[in-house]
Design an enzyme around this catalytic site. Structure first.
Site, PDB file in Angstrom:
ATOM      1  N   THR A  15      39.024  35.829  36.053  1.00 54.23           N
ATOM      2  CA  THR A  15      40.040  35.174  36.885  1.00 54.23           C
ATOM      3  C   THR A  15      39.429  34.076  37.750  1.00 54.23           C
ATOM      4  O   THR A  15      39.865  32.926  37.727  1.00 54.23           O
ATOM      5  CB  THR A  15      40.718  36.236  37.784  1.00 54.23           C
ATOM      6  OG1 THR A  15      41.167  37.287  36.943  1.00 54.23           O
ATOM      7  CG2 THR A  15      41.868  35.664  38.567  1.00 54.23           C
ATOM      8  N   ILE A 138      41.263  31.674  52.066  1.00 56.22           N
ATOM      9  CA  ILE A 138      41.308  31.313  53.496  1.00 56.22           C
ATOM     10  C   ILE A 138      39.903  30.965  53.987  1.00 56.22           C
ATOM     11  O   ILE A 138      38.985  31.767  53.845  1.00 56.22           O
ATOM     12  CB  ILE A 138      41.862  32.481  54.361  1.00 56.22           C
ATOM     13  CG1 ILE A 138      43.228  32.930  53.848  1.00 56.22           C
ATOM     14  CG2 ILE A 138      41.936  32.084  55.824  1.00 56.22           C
ATOM     15  CD1 ILE A 138      43.820  34.108  54.611  1.00 56.22           C
ATOM     16  N   GLU A 192      45.307  47.608  40.879  1.00 56.50           N
ATOM     17  CA  GLU A 192      44.623  48.054  39.662  1.00 56.50           C
ATOM     18  C   GLU A 192      45.236  49.366  39.184  1.00 56.50           C
ATOM     19  O   GLU A 192      45.923  50.051  39.951  1.00 56.50           O
ATOM     20  CB  GLU A 192      43.148  48.343  39.984  1.00 56.50           C
ATOM     21  CG  GLU A 192      42.401  47.233  40.653  1.00 56.50           C
ATOM     22  CD  GLU A 192      41.868  46.217  39.664  1.00 56.50           C
ATOM     23  OE1 GLU A 192      41.639  46.596  38.507  1.00 56.50           O
ATOM     24  OE2 GLU A 192      41.706  45.057  40.055  1.00 56.50           O
ATOM     25  N   ASP A 203      38.549  48.299  50.134  1.00 58.81           N
ATOM     26  CA  ASP A 203      38.423  46.847  49.930  1.00 58.81           C
ATOM     27  C   ASP A 203      38.437  46.135  51.294  1.00 58.81           C
ATOM     28  O   ASP A 203      37.597  45.275  51.563  1.00 58.81           O
ATOM     29  CB  ASP A 203      39.593  46.361  49.044  1.00 58.81           C
ATOM     30  CG  ASP A 203      39.638  44.853  48.904  1.00 58.81           C
ATOM     31  OD1 ASP A 203      38.861  44.309  48.111  1.00 58.81           O
ATOM     32  OD2 ASP A 203      40.450  44.204  49.616  1.00 58.81           O
ATOM     33  N   LYS A 207      35.401  43.878  53.433  1.00 62.55           N
ATOM     34  CA  LYS A 207      35.641  42.543  54.008  1.00 62.55           C
ATOM     35  C   LYS A 207      35.416  42.567  55.524  1.00 62.55           C
ATOM     36  O   LYS A 207      34.864  41.626  56.095  1.00 62.55           O
ATOM     37  CB  LYS A 207      37.066  42.088  53.674  1.00 62.55           C
ATOM     38  CG  LYS A 207      37.266  41.835  52.178  1.00 62.55           C
ATOM     39  CD  LYS A 207      38.743  41.657  51.851  1.00 62.55           C
ATOM     40  CE  LYS A 207      38.980  41.432  50.374  1.00 62.55           C
ATOM     41  NZ  LYS A 207      40.400  41.579  49.998  1.00 62.55           N
ATOM     42  N   GLY A 304      43.628  35.655  43.902  1.00 60.75           N
ATOM     43  CA  GLY A 304      44.251  34.838  42.864  1.00 60.75           C
ATOM     44  C   GLY A 304      43.279  33.784  42.360  1.00 60.75           C
ATOM     45  O   GLY A 304      42.332  33.412  43.044  1.00 60.75           O
TER      46      GLY A 304
END
Ligand code: NAP
Ligand code: HSE
Length: 430
Positions: A15, A138, A192, A203, A207, A304
């Site tokens: 991706t 971002i 997922e 996740d 971060k 994305g």
């Protein structure tokens, strides 16, 4: 057109890799003007050369041999977009040791092995850039390291997982329950097949470990982040929160005070008036409070193909400029302090509690007494008659010490008149 060329070797063509390839090709002229050199992708590492692909690079670019990238004198800088820890870490370290700057989107690798990567980069005078590893498209890492560098950052609150934000938004807008929206998020490709990294908060924790290390200039290890996911949040919790003028969001919260740093990921009630409350669907946002700048907020797409690749390509351009100016290694590690991390029991928040109790005199007084004995002060109490012998109580506390609150809850659970503690959710941002 410039005669200078920066040759890139990319590890991964999924991706994000496809997005990087597209941006560097489609925006090639502007990128060349901004950098002062052409950026060419020379080699791309994949697992399977025979796999059918929506974008097919020119003949000879795809390879399954990592030495064509990390050991090749032709490659100036390496982009890691394959994901996971191994072999991504081994290949990235090999690239750095061979003097190639590294751009990565890999939050798992940075959160767990950031120090090792920086040490390898510093030893060979290379850059390590990872803008895409937190909140996808971002810009947040470089703004913290550069534009906001003069501030003492006091607070970081982020919605940094798009999948759970989409799920909570749908639960809130449509009154749907957790399992219905999870199925929907999986059908849409956000979650997922194994959704645990998103819904259990891991996740977001990776971060937040990266974000807080940079915001507070002190390395936060992943196991220092307190993590709670959204699996226990129900449509009823969201409806009660709405009645009290709150929304429920999965937040990454990092605070810096004289007593130490607190870092936690958990669902929280957020006042509808808070700037993060209107961040919906798969969008991410990060709210930062600095002592000089005051409050700032960054908003956009956290994942994305093209949004994530936008951050990777920006890093590639930054590393390329440093190579052209002969100053690779300019962007170094900023964790030069060692601040203590507070245990969770020493943090303070307000709490929202729902419980089912026997509907008879003195029950509420008994619960209030236990809270009082543990220095937990209540700010509001709603009582609902739910069935013949049972009532539902919804409480909101004032700001209390976590340790005191947990002791109170433990004792309340043992009361014979308490049938069930349905929900215990922190509130933030008042
Ligand atoms: P992906 O679609 O699964 O693509 C992974 C690519 O790496 C594939 O091309 C695969 O080769 C290659 N690859 C994986 N293991 C390999 C190995 N052992 N040897 C050779 N090639 C290997 O992954 P992605 O979604 O692009 O994510 C890449 C990274 O970006 C991850 O660290 C992820 O956390 C991060 N990220 C992703 C997003 C997002 O929206 N997707 C957002 C932010 C950050 P084949 O093509 O041959 O299978
Ligand atoms: N799974 C992540 C999210 C995207 O839902 O935000 C990749 O970091």
């Amino acid at each position: 057109m410039s005669e200078r060329v920066i040759n890139v070797g990319m590890m991964g063509f999924g991706t994000v890799g496809r997005g990087v390839y597209r941006i560097l090709k489609d925006n090639r002229t502007g990128i060349e003007q901004k950098v002062g050199a052409r950026i060419d992708i020379k080699k791309i590492l994949v697992r399977d050369l025979a796999k059918s692909r929506s974008i097919v690079p020119e003949e000879g670019i795809l390879t399954t041999d990592i030495s064509n990238i990390v050991d090749s004198a032709e490659i100036d800088l390496v982009v890691e977009v394959m994901g996971g820890i191994n072999p991504a870490l081994e290949y990235s370290l090999r690239a750095l040791r061979h003097g190639k700057s590294l751009v990565t989107a890999n939050k798992d690798m940075i959160a767990l092995h950031g120090r090792e990567l920086y040490e390898a980069a510093e030893a060979s005078g290379c850059d390590v850039l990872f803008e895409a590893s937190v909140a996808g498209g971002i810009p947040i890492i470089r703004p913290l390291k550069e534009c906001l560098a003069a501030n003492r950052v006091e607070l970081v609150i982020g919605i940094i997982n798009g999948t759970t934000n989409y799920m909570l938004t749908r639960m809130s807008k449509e009154g749907l329950d957790f399992h219905e929206v999870l199925k929907e998020a999986q059908e849409l490709g956000y979650a997922e097949a194994d959704p645990s990294a998103d819904v259990e908060g891991f996740d977001a924790a990776r971060k937040l470990a990266i974000l807080s290390s940079i915001a507070f200039n002190s390395r936060i290890a992943l196991n220092q982040v307190y993590v709670e996911g959204i699996t226990g949040i129900t449509a009823e919790d969201i409806a009660y929160a709405d009645e009290l003028n709150y929304v429920i969001k999965l937040l990454g919260i990092a605070k810096n005070s004289a007593e130490g740093i607190e870092v936690r990921v958990h669902p929280a009630l957020l006042p509808k008036s808070h700037p993060l409350a209107s961040v919906n669907d798969v969008y991410n946002a990060i709210f930062i409070r600095g002592d000089a700048v005051g409050d700032v907020m960054f908003y956009g797409r956290g994942a994305g193909e093209l949004p994530t690749a936008s951050a990777v390509a920006g890093d590639v351009m930054n590393a390329a400029r440093n190579l052209l100016k002969n100053v690779p290694g300019m962007i170094s590690c900023t964790c030069f302090e060692e601040k203590p991390v507070k245990p969770m029991s020493a943090t303070s928040t307000k709490y929202f509690v729902r419980l089912n109790v026997a509907d008879k005199p003195g029950v509420l007084a008994g619960i209030a007494l236990i809270f009082g004995n543990n220095q937990v002060s209540l700010s509001s109490v709603l009582q609902r008659h739910t069935s013949g012998h049972s009532a539902e109580i919804v409480l909101v506390t004032h700001e209390v010490l976590e340790g005191n609150f947990q002791n109170a809850i433990k004792s309340i659970k043992e009361l014979p008149t308490v049938q069930q503690i349905t929900s215990v959710i922190r509130t933030e941002g008042d």
